[in-house]
Scaffold this motif. Structure first.
Motif, PDB file in Angstrom:
ATOM      1  N   GLY A  63       0.714  -1.327  -0.028  1.00  0.00           N
ATOM      2  CA  GLY A  63      -0.019  -0.062   0.141  1.00  0.00           C
ATOM      3  C   GLY A  63       0.799   1.271   0.102  1.00  0.00           C
ATOM      4  O   GLY A  63       0.187   2.303   0.002  1.00  0.00           O
ATOM      5  N   LYS A  64       2.158   1.045  -0.118  1.00  0.00           N
ATOM      6  CA  LYS A  64       2.717   2.531  -0.193  1.00  0.00           C
ATOM      7  C   LYS A  64       2.519   3.174  -1.473  1.00  0.00           C
ATOM      8  O   LYS A  64       2.242   2.865  -2.548  1.00  0.00           O
ATOM      9  N   ALA A  65       2.271   4.733  -1.164  1.00  0.00           N
ATOM     10  CA  ALA A  65       1.970   5.513  -2.324  1.00  0.00           C
ATOM     11  C   ALA A  65       3.398   6.060  -2.851  1.00  0.00           C
ATOM     12  O   ALA A  65       4.360   5.744  -2.382  1.00  0.00           O
ATOM     13  N   ARG A  66       3.091   6.717  -3.917  1.00  0.00           N
ATOM     14  CA  ARG A  66       4.407   7.260  -4.803  1.00  0.00           C
ATOM     15  C   ARG A  66       5.009   8.418  -4.120  1.00  0.00           C
ATOM     16  O   ARG A  66       4.119   9.094  -3.493  1.00  0.00           O
ATOM     17  N   SER A  67       6.344   8.593  -4.233  1.00  0.00           N
ATOM     18  CA  SER A  67       7.026   9.728  -3.610  1.00  0.00           C
ATOM     19  C   SER A  67       7.440  10.480  -4.844  1.00  0.00           C
ATOM     20  O   SER A  67       7.457  10.060  -6.038  1.00  0.00           O
ATOM     21  N   ILE A  68       7.725  11.665  -4.649  1.00  0.00           N
ATOM     22  CA  ILE A  68       8.571  12.731  -5.594  1.00  0.00           C
ATOM     23  C   ILE A  68       9.781  12.203  -6.141  1.00  0.00           C
ATOM     24  O   ILE A  68      10.035  12.429  -7.243  1.00  0.00           O
ATOM     25  N   TRP A  69      10.434  11.406  -5.338  1.00  0.00           N
ATOM     26  CA  TRP A  69      11.622  10.587  -5.905  1.00  0.00           C
ATOM     27  C   TRP A  69      11.447   9.644  -6.581  1.00  0.00           C
ATOM     28  O   TRP A  69      12.222   9.231  -7.654  1.00  0.00           O
ATOM     29  N   ASP A  70      10.322   8.623  -6.578  1.00  0.00           N
ATOM     30  CA  ASP A  70       9.943   7.721  -7.313  1.00  0.00           C
ATOM     31  C   ASP A  70       9.688   8.203  -8.852  1.00  0.00           C
ATOM     32  O   ASP A  70       9.937   7.817  -9.906  1.00  0.00           O
ATOM     33  N   HIS A 109      23.352   3.176  18.790  1.00  0.00           N
ATOM     34  CA  HIS A 109      22.290   4.226  18.306  1.00  0.00           C
ATOM     35  C   HIS A 109      22.019   4.102  16.826  1.00  0.00           C
ATOM     36  O   HIS A 109      23.089   3.774  15.853  1.00  0.00           O
ATOM     37  N   PHE A 110      21.020   4.172  16.178  1.00  0.00           N
ATOM     38  CA  PHE A 110      20.339   3.771  14.969  1.00  0.00           C
ATOM     39  C   PHE A 110      19.555   4.977  14.542  1.00  0.00           C
ATOM     40  O   PHE A 110      18.454   5.170  14.867  1.00  0.00           O
ATOM     41  N   ARG A 111      19.987   5.827  13.272  1.00  0.00           N
ATOM     42  CA  ARG A 111      19.437   6.937  12.752  1.00  0.00           C
ATOM     43  C   ARG A 111      18.794   6.529  11.701  1.00  0.00           C
ATOM     44  O   ARG A 111      19.322   5.835  10.746  1.00  0.00           O
ATOM     45  N   MET A 112      17.496   6.373  11.563  1.00  0.00           N
ATOM     46  CA  MET A 112      16.420   6.139  10.538  1.00  0.00           C
ATOM     47  C   MET A 112      15.532   7.082  10.025  1.00  0.00           C
ATOM     48  O   MET A 112      15.394   8.333  10.582  1.00  0.00           O
ATOM     49  N   SER A 113      14.653   7.008   8.845  1.00  0.00           N
ATOM     50  CA  SER A 113      13.848   8.041   8.657  1.00  0.00           C
ATOM     51  C   SER A 113      12.394   7.241   8.214  1.00  0.00           C
ATOM     52  O   SER A 113      12.653   5.806   7.917  1.00  0.00           O
ATOM     53  N   ILE A 114      11.425   7.869   8.264  1.00  0.00           N
ATOM     54  CA  ILE A 114      10.125   7.220   8.121  1.00  0.00           C
ATOM     55  C   ILE A 114       9.665   7.691   6.904  1.00  0.00           C
ATOM     56  O   ILE A 114       9.990   8.991   6.603  1.00  0.00           O
ATOM     57  N   SER A 115       9.250   6.835   5.909  1.00  0.00           N
ATOM     58  CA  SER A 115       8.693   7.242   4.793  1.00  0.00           C
ATOM     59  C   SER A 115       7.207   7.863   4.746  1.00  0.00           C
ATOM     60  O   SER A 115       6.406   6.813   4.860  1.00  0.00           O
ATOM     61  N   TRP A 116       7.074   8.945   4.455  1.00  0.00           N
ATOM     62  CA  TRP A 116       5.667   9.614   4.487  1.00  0.00           C
ATOM     63  C   TRP A 116       4.997   8.891   3.672  1.00  0.00           C
ATOM     64  O   TRP A 116       3.698   8.538   4.020  1.00  0.00           O
ATOM     65  N   PRO A 117       4.992   8.466   2.394  1.00  0.00           N
ATOM     66  CA  PRO A 117       4.138   7.980   1.804  1.00  0.00           C
ATOM     67  C   PRO A 117       3.925   6.488   2.057  1.00  0.00           C
ATOM     68  O   PRO A 117       2.935   5.978   1.271  1.00  0.00           O
ATOM     69  N   ASP A 156      11.546  12.268   1.042  1.00  0.00           N
ATOM     70  CA  ASP A 156      10.504  11.500  -0.119  1.00  0.00           C
ATOM     71  C   ASP A 156       9.150  12.054   0.275  1.00  0.00           C
ATOM     72  O   ASP A 156       8.201  11.304   0.880  1.00  0.00           O
ATOM     73  N   LEU A 157       8.501  13.185  -0.243  1.00  0.00           N
ATOM     74  CA  LEU A 157       7.411  13.912  -0.104  1.00  0.00           C
ATOM     75  C   LEU A 157       6.307  12.987  -1.111  1.00  0.00           C
ATOM     76  O   LEU A 157       6.719  12.487  -2.096  1.00  0.00           O
ATOM     77  N   PRO A 158       5.258  12.802  -0.244  1.00  0.00           N
ATOM     78  CA  PRO A 158       4.069  12.048  -1.359  1.00  0.00           C
ATOM     79  C   PRO A 158       4.018  12.779  -2.760  1.00  0.00           C
ATOM     80  O   PRO A 158       3.830  14.009  -2.676  1.00  0.00           O
ATOM     81  N   SER A 159       3.930  11.989  -3.858  1.00  0.00           N
ATOM     82  CA  SER A 159       3.469  12.654  -4.890  1.00  0.00           C
ATOM     83  C   SER A 159       2.385  13.446  -5.231  1.00  0.00           C
ATOM     84  O   SER A 159       2.173  14.375  -5.874  1.00  0.00           O
ATOM     85  N   SER A 160       1.327  12.910  -4.185  1.00  0.00           N
ATOM     86  CA  SER A 160      -0.078  13.612  -4.120  1.00  0.00           C
ATOM     87  C   SER A 160       0.043  14.908  -3.720  1.00  0.00           C
ATOM     88  O   SER A 160      -0.781  15.744  -3.802  1.00  0.00           O
ATOM     89  N   LEU A 161       1.311  15.195  -3.096  1.00  0.00           N
ATOM     90  CA  LEU A 161       1.432  16.710  -2.423  1.00  0.00           C
ATOM     91  C   LEU A 161       2.032  17.524  -3.253  1.00  0.00           C
ATOM     92  O   LEU A 161       2.619  18.638  -2.920  1.00  0.00           O
ATOM     93  N   GLN A 162       2.591  17.098  -4.478  1.00  0.00           N
ATOM     94  CA  GLN A 162       3.442  17.771  -5.406  1.00  0.00           C
ATOM     95  C   GLN A 162       2.801  17.886  -6.766  1.00  0.00           C
ATOM     96  O   GLN A 162       2.925  17.053  -7.716  1.00  0.00           O
ATOM     97  N   THR A 163       1.716  18.843  -6.928  1.00  0.00           N
ATOM     98  CA  THR A 163       0.998  18.795  -8.204  1.00  0.00           C
ATOM     99  C   THR A 163       0.699  20.314  -8.447  1.00  0.00           C
ATOM    100  O   THR A 163       1.098  21.395  -7.757  1.00  0.00           O
ATOM    101  N   ALA A 164      -0.009  20.646  -9.481  1.00  0.00           N
ATOM    102  CA  ALA A 164      -0.123  21.990 -10.158  1.00  0.00           C
ATOM    103  C   ALA A 164      -1.026  22.644  -8.907  1.00  0.00           C
ATOM    104  O   ALA A 164      -1.029  24.045  -8.499  1.00  0.00           O
ATOM    105  N   GLU A 165      -2.059  21.958  -8.316  1.00  0.00           N
ATOM    106  CA  GLU A 165      -3.006  22.631  -7.259  1.00  0.00           C
ATOM    107  C   GLU A 165      -2.179  22.439  -6.051  1.00  0.00           C
ATOM    108  O   GLU A 165      -2.549  23.580  -5.223  1.00  0.00           O
ATOM    109  N   MET A 166      -1.336  21.653  -5.631  1.00  0.00           N
ATOM    110  CA  MET A 166      -0.469  21.449  -4.457  1.00  0.00           C
ATOM    111  C   MET A 166       1.034  21.436  -4.600  1.00  0.00           C
ATOM    112  O   MET A 166       1.455  20.048  -4.498  1.00  0.00           O
TER     113      MET A 166
END
Length: 484
Positions: A63-70, A109-117, A156-166
């Motif tokens: 169910g992972k959504a697309r990101s702007i890097w995808d 110690h382990f630095r990681m990130s969470i993928s928003w999409p 890794d911003l969700p692609s749905s938040l990088q549109t002409a409207e958003m």
């Protein structure tokens, strides 16, 4: 010269002070700095760092959504070797194996990130499968005796938040979108994560993604236009920190939240006033333009003067108050130093230029110059007295086609030299609280694809099984951490 010269541009128990505010006058800037005074003790943090998009793969799993890097990876010529991170290191399926590698090296110690999409669907609802994945990663870290440091936004911003409207970070709506995402992460994981980072290297994803176009989402526009995104990132940071402190930190002195900046030191390499002024200008233009707002509540005067016509830099009193003191620690990603020297005959003008210093690496922007790290830490300590600093990334890259990839003596030297500087900083009493090596695995290096290798573990991307082989630098860390 673009606003950013490169894409990265990227032992003992220590007493910490910090959870109530007190004020120290900073005479040089005629400001005061809010320092969070902790009364507890913590051991120095030796850790290893990584990022979700660079290692996880599984780009559309569960169910992972697309990101702007995808999306960016699909643009012809955007990635230097034409690759993508659709599979990357497949950490998504091999996290237990890779966390065991980090544990066996001796890291605590382990630095990681969470993928928003991965954790929020395009309709704004939680993706429970993605949330369950990160819960399992935290389980594995706990089992390994490793403490997580979690970055909310590592590009890794969700692609749905990088549109002409958003249009992503150019839109004021992004602040509330980021707030909703952070709230979900805190609600699900805050009890298990003692250390949070709001943003990783905002200058890179803003000016690389919304001005120069060499990073996702690949927007090319003026620096003045990109400053709007700077404003939105800072206001989003302040809002999320306020949320964390009010609902999740609750005065717990063991919990911390901060921001990580891409830094390189700039030092005058001749005795001219021009070089000295140029070095100070670069430090303020590239670092203090982000750190001053989250410490003092406003941009440096020099930065506002450089961009005098920008309304984006005009923060209201309420915005300044929200930003002021909005970090418990400052994360810095340090890799290299640039020299500044006069670029005209003595007395003939005021021009200066940037020159490279130190031993070259597998990337044009990175030269090994360890002395620059202690000089940068001193500069930060002088500007922000008492502010805790954590080196959240430090590492060295070799070429992807290096025939002696596993025998990485040059990386061993880099780590030796820089950890010696860390010890020196501690001995000097500088408020340095941690160091995270970049990185455990060879991985997807953004627009550099797989041509740049930073890992202490080699990954063979030509083999579908992605076999891991520890390098000399990994074994060096084992010996170093065993003695520390």
């Amino acid at each position: 010269m673009t606003h950013l010269a490169s894409s990265k541009f990227r032992f003992r128990s220590l007493c910490l002070v910090g959870s109530l505010y007190y004020f120290i006058p900073l005479s040089a800037l005629d400001r005061s700095i809010p320092v969070r005074a902790l009364t507890g003790k913590m051991t120095f943090q030796w850790g290893v760092a990584g990022a979700a998009y660079q290692i996880e793969g599984a780009h559309d799993a569960d169910g992972k959504a697309r990101s702007i890097w995808d999306d960016f990876c699909k643009v012809p010529g955007a990635i230097s070797d034409g690759t993508s991170a659709e599979v990357a290191c497949d950490f998504y399926h091999r996290y237990e194996e890779d966390i065991e590698l980090a544990r066996a090296a001796g890291f605590k110690h382990f630095r990681m990130s969470i993928s928003w999409p991965r954790v929020i669907r395009d309709d704004g609802q939680p993706n429970e499968a993605g949330i369950a994945y990160y819960s399992k990663v935290l389980d594995a870290l706990e089992k390994a005796g490793m403490e997580p440091c979690v970055t909310l936004y590592h590009w890794d911003l969700p692609s749905s938040l990088q549109t002409a409207e958003m249009p992503g970070w150019m839109s004021p709506q992004i602040i509330d979108k980021f707030m909703a995402y952070a709230t979900l992460c805190f609600e699900r994981f805050a009890g298990r994560v003692p250390m949070w980072i709001t943003f990783n290297e905002p200058a890179v994803f803003v000016f690389g993604g919304y001005q120069g176009g060499w990073n996702a989402p690949g927007v090319r526009q003026s620096v003045a236009e990109a400053l709007v995104a700077v404003r939105h990132v800072l206001l989003a940071h302040a809002k999320v920190v306020a949320l964390y402190r009010s609902r999740f930190q609750n005065g717990d002195k063991t919990k911390k939240i901060g921001i990580t900046l891409n830094t390189r030191h700039y030092k005058a390499v001749d005795a001219s006033d021009t070089a000295a002024k140029g070095a100070q200008h670069m430090l303020e233009d590239r670092i203090a333009c982000w750190s001053d707002p989250v410490v003092f509540g406003d941009f440096p005067e020099s930065f506002k003067a450089t961009h005098g016509g920008s309304t984006a830099l005009g923060l209201s009193k309420l915005e300044q108050e929200a930003l002021r003191g909005s970090i418990d620690f400052l994360g810095i990603n340090y890799y290299t130093t640039s020299g500044i020297q006069e670029d005209s005959p003595a007395g003939a003008g005021s021009a200066w230029k940037v020159v490279e210093l130190g031993e070259a690496s597998g990337a044009s922007w990175l030269h090994s110059y360890p002395q620059g790290l202690i000089e940068l830490l001193r500069w930060l300590s002088g500007r922000y007295p008492g502010l805790d600093v954590v080196i959240t990334e430090n590492g060295f890259c070799t070429p992807g086609d290096d025939p002696k990839a596993v025998e990485d003596d040059v990386r061993v030297r880099y780590y030796q030299d820089h950890t010696n500087i860390v010890k020196q900083a501690i001995d000097e009493g500088l408020p340095l609280r941690g160091y995270f090596a970049w990185t455990l695995l060879d991985n997807f290096e953004w627009a550099g694809g797989y041509e740049e290798r930073f890992g202490m573990v080699h990954v063979d991307f030509n083999d579908k099984m992605l076999p891991r082989t520890v390098k000399s630098s990994y074994r060096w860390w084992q010996q170093f951490l065993e003695k520390s």
